[in-house]
Scaffold this active site. Sequence first.
Site, mmCIF file in Angstrom:
data_model
loop_
_atom_site.group_PDB
_atom_site.id
_atom_site.type_symbol
_atom_site.label_atom_id
_atom_site.label_comp_id
_atom_site.label_asym_id
_atom_site.label_seq_id
_atom_site.Cartn_x
_atom_site.Cartn_y
_atom_site.Cartn_z
ATOM 1 N N GLN A 69 0.840 -1.194 0.000
ATOM 2 C CA GLN A 69 0.000 0.000 0.000
ATOM 3 C C GLN A 69 0.875 1.243 0.000
ATOM 4 O O GLN A 69 1.795 1.373 0.811
ATOM 5 C CB GLN A 69 -0.944 0.067 1.196
ATOM 6 N N CYS A 99 -6.842 7.107 4.617
ATOM 7 C CA CYS A 99 -6.248 7.397 5.919
ATOM 8 C C CYS A 99 -6.510 8.849 6.325
ATOM 9 O O CYS A 99 -6.255 9.770 5.544
ATOM 10 C CB CYS A 99 -4.747 7.136 5.887
ATOM 11 N N ASN A 210 -14.744 -2.882 4.203
ATOM 12 C CA ASN A 210 -13.877 -2.755 5.367
ATOM 13 C C ASN A 210 -14.583 -1.877 6.390
ATOM 14 O O ASN A 210 -15.386 -1.035 6.038
ATOM 15 C CB ASN A 210 -12.535 -2.151 4.939
ATOM 16 N N GLY A 211 -14.263 -2.111 7.658
ATOM 17 C CA GLY A 211 -14.813 -1.273 8.712
ATOM 18 C C GLY A 211 -15.756 -2.022 9.625
ATOM 19 O O GLY A 211 -16.817 -2.462 9.182
#
Length: 332
Positions: A69, A99, A210-211
């Site tokens: 990443q 981010c 995601n999450g």
Amino acid sequence: MPPLDLTRSARLSVAPMMDWTDRHCRAFHRCVSLTTLLYTEMVAAAALARGGAVHLLAFDAVEHPVALQLGGSEAEDLAVAARMGAERGYDEVNLNVGCPSDRVQSGRFGAVLMREPAHVARLCAAMREAVDVPVTVKCRIGVDEQEPREALPTLLEAVRAVGVERVTIHARKAWLDGLSPKENRDIPPLDYGLVHEMKAAFPDLHVSINGGLATLDAAAAEVERGLDGAMVGRAAYHDPAAVLLDADRRMHGAANPCAAPEDAAVAMIPHIEQHLAGGGRLHQVTRHMLGLFAGRPGARAWRRYLSERATDPDAGIGVLEAALAHVTRAAA
């Protein structure tokens, strides 16, 4: 079972997590699951392209499939960094568009790029031109006052137009003004429904969610509901056995490499021995293994023993074996 391609491996992935998913963490997770797609911590593209920080790209061949990443906002830096990663053997290069940290914002990359979908597309195009491996995107559903149902499809349209075929969507907004990075992981409400809407609207995209996914059951349920993949973050780190131990069978119908957490601890010994032989310290590896027995008898003794003893300058495999004995005795 033949090797899985990345599209298949991405049915379950472990999120890139700063200070956590380093090469030792990834080697450990690979002992527990052979098929799960692993990600590096976010690496600043400028540190590679202009700083020559090639040590940030170090990884072991056993980690495959593994993705690099990158964070950045300069197309030239990202292209050079992506090429460096691909040349060293990474299977995928992922662009961070999610981010929310202050440092990332000040560098005009991460979640702040949600406001610039056309620029994100240019960055992805530059990376794709530089490498033959897949270029993917990890993003939020929006930032600050953006309307996610407008911002997210706009971003997906932009990156799809330049050839991006896989995206991972953290199903929360990022509030860059008013919330800390830690708060951004918990406070903004999750909107799994929107991610499923995006899969319906972009059926040709491979969409992972995601999450807030805290268990393997939760991750598998999202795939069973129609998404292509699920990415688990902190839960995979703090309780790796619960998330990864049965992942290969559950997600791919393959044999799990370890029947129990004890097997994973023993499987890490060759990696640890190699690290120690190269001058490394035991705690640099075992700090990622503290949650291996979460919820099991002896878990507290395992954590305490490793936390106290693995930092000793001369700590070796014997420390790991002694910590494992605490678990064995507690289970007897």
